[in-house]
Motif scaffolding. Structure first.
Motif, mmCIF file in Angstrom:
data_model
loop_
_atom_site.group_PDB
_atom_site.id
_atom_site.type_symbol
_atom_site.label_atom_id
_atom_site.label_comp_id
_atom_site.label_asym_id
_atom_site.label_seq_id
_atom_site.Cartn_x
_atom_site.Cartn_y
_atom_site.Cartn_z
ATOM 1 N N GLY A 7 50.284 46.107 19.786
ATOM 2 C CA GLY A 7 49.845 44.887 19.115
ATOM 3 C C GLY A 7 49.892 43.727 20.090
ATOM 4 N N GLY A 8 48.912 42.849 19.959
ATOM 5 C CA GLY A 8 48.874 41.658 20.801
ATOM 6 C C GLY A 8 48.862 41.992 22.277
ATOM 7 N N THR A 9 49.742 41.324 23.029
ATOM 8 C CA THR A 9 49.803 41.558 24.472
ATOM 9 C C THR A 9 50.525 42.857 24.809
ATOM 10 N N GLY A 10 51.064 43.544 23.809
ATOM 11 C CA GLY A 10 51.763 44.809 24.029
ATOM 12 C C GLY A 10 50.858 45.933 24.481
ATOM 13 N N ILE A 11 49.585 45.673 24.600
ATOM 14 C CA ILE A 11 48.643 46.705 25.043
ATOM 15 C C ILE A 11 48.755 46.962 26.548
ATOM 16 N N THR A 12 49.298 46.031 27.298
ATOM 17 C CA THR A 12 49.311 46.109 28.758
ATOM 18 C C THR A 12 49.880 47.412 29.310
ATOM 19 N N PRO A 13 51.063 47.873 28.876
ATOM 20 C CA PRO A 13 51.567 49.138 29.443
ATOM 21 C C PRO A 13 50.660 50.325 29.133
ATOM 22 N N PHE A 14 50.037 50.313 27.964
ATOM 23 C CA PHE A 14 49.148 51.407 27.594
ATOM 24 C C PHE A 14 47.874 51.398 28.436
ATOM 25 N N GLU A 27 40.893 64.161 41.166
ATOM 26 C CA GLU A 27 40.400 65.532 41.272
ATOM 27 C C GLU A 27 40.854 66.376 40.090
ATOM 28 N N SER A 28 42.039 66.104 39.587
ATOM 29 C CA SER A 28 42.543 66.876 38.457
ATOM 30 C C SER A 28 42.504 66.020 37.194
ATOM 31 N N ARG A 29 41.829 66.525 36.177
ATOM 32 C CA ARG A 29 41.732 65.826 34.899
ATOM 33 C C ARG A 29 42.890 66.253 34.014
ATOM 34 N N THR A 30 43.410 65.317 33.265
ATOM 35 C CA THR A 30 44.482 65.636 32.336
ATOM 36 C C THR A 30 43.905 66.354 31.120
ATOM 37 N N LYS A 31 44.688 67.238 30.537
ATOM 38 C CA LYS A 31 44.274 67.907 29.310
ATOM 39 C C LYS A 31 44.858 67.208 28.086
ATOM 40 N N THR A 32 45.600 66.153 28.332
ATOM 41 C CA THR A 32 46.214 65.399 27.254
ATOM 42 C C THR A 32 45.162 64.549 26.552
ATOM 43 N N ARG A 33 45.198 64.533 25.239
ATOM 44 C CA ARG A 33 44.301 63.684 24.447
ATOM 45 C C ARG A 33 45.087 62.449 24.045
ATOM 46 N N PHE A 34 44.532 61.285 24.353
ATOM 47 C CA PHE A 34 45.187 60.019 24.061
ATOM 48 C C PHE A 34 44.547 59.358 22.847
ATOM 49 N N THR A 35 45.367 58.757 22.017
ATOM 50 C CA THR A 35 44.896 57.959 20.885
ATOM 51 C C THR A 35 45.587 56.605 20.977
ATOM 52 N N LEU A 36 44.803 55.536 20.923
ATOM 53 C CA LEU A 36 45.348 54.178 20.954
ATOM 54 C C LEU A 36 44.965 53.455 19.675
ATOM 55 N N LEU A 37 45.970 53.013 18.929
ATOM 56 C CA LEU A 37 45.765 52.142 17.777
ATOM 57 C C LEU A 37 46.276 50.772 18.209
ATOM 58 N N HIS A 38 45.388 49.787 18.230
ATOM 59 C CA HIS A 38 45.782 48.446 18.673
ATOM 60 C C HIS A 38 45.445 47.432 17.589
ATOM 61 N N SER A 39 46.376 46.518 17.337
ATOM 62 C CA SER A 39 46.177 45.504 16.309
ATOM 63 C C SER A 39 46.401 44.106 16.871
ATOM 64 N N SER A 40 45.560 43.186 16.407
ATOM 65 C CA SER A 40 45.717 41.764 16.710
ATOM 66 C C SER A 40 45.520 40.989 15.409
ATOM 67 N N ARG A 41 45.963 39.739 15.399
ATOM 68 C CA ARG A 41 45.815 38.938 14.179
ATOM 69 C C ARG A 41 44.359 38.671 13.832
#
Length: 124
Positions: A7-14, A27-41
């Motif tokens: 939320g808000g500025t907390g997106i920076t580390p993500f 060269e190597s792609r990750t097999k991990t699937r990422f999901t980001l839910l971000h909220s602002s006012r």
């Protein structure tokens, strides 16, 4: 699978993590699937286009690697049309359950009981 809520500025580390694992040439792609839910006012408080657009573009071209959902508490009529797909609500339990892929809350054994019937229907 790696789910992130910010939320808000907390997106920076993500953003830093996603740039390092998904957006940087590698060269190597990750097999991990990422999901980001971000909220602002409000839409005007969302991360700048410079920050969010690379993530949205990657999510659109590589949905198997990244899903981004943006939420706002309120919607302003002066928002550019490209922001019209915002979720106008807070990140709630339902959204988290959906992001985790846990929408079907039936016990595992009930899910198994239905599966053979689906197979029979497919072959008829």
């Amino acid at each position: 699978s790696f789910e992130q809520i910010s939320g808000g500025t907390g997106i920076t580390p993500f953003v830093q993590l996603l740039h390092e694992t998904l957006l940087s040439p590698s060269e190597s792609r990750t097999k991990t699937r990422f999901t980001l839910l971000h909220s602002s006012r409000s839409p005007t408080e969302l991360p700048s286009q410079e920050i969010i657009q690379p993530l949205l573009s990657h999510a659109q071209t590589r949905p198997d690697e990244l899903k981004v959902t943006l939420f706002v508490d309120s919607y302003e009529s002066s928002v550019p049309s490209d922001e019209s797909d915002l979720q106008i609500k807070r990140i709630d339990k339902q959204e988290i359950v959906r992001a985790l892929g846990l929408e079907d809350a039936r016990p595992w054994w009930k899910k198994m009981m239905i599966y053979p019937f689906r197979l029979l229907l497919e072959f008829q």
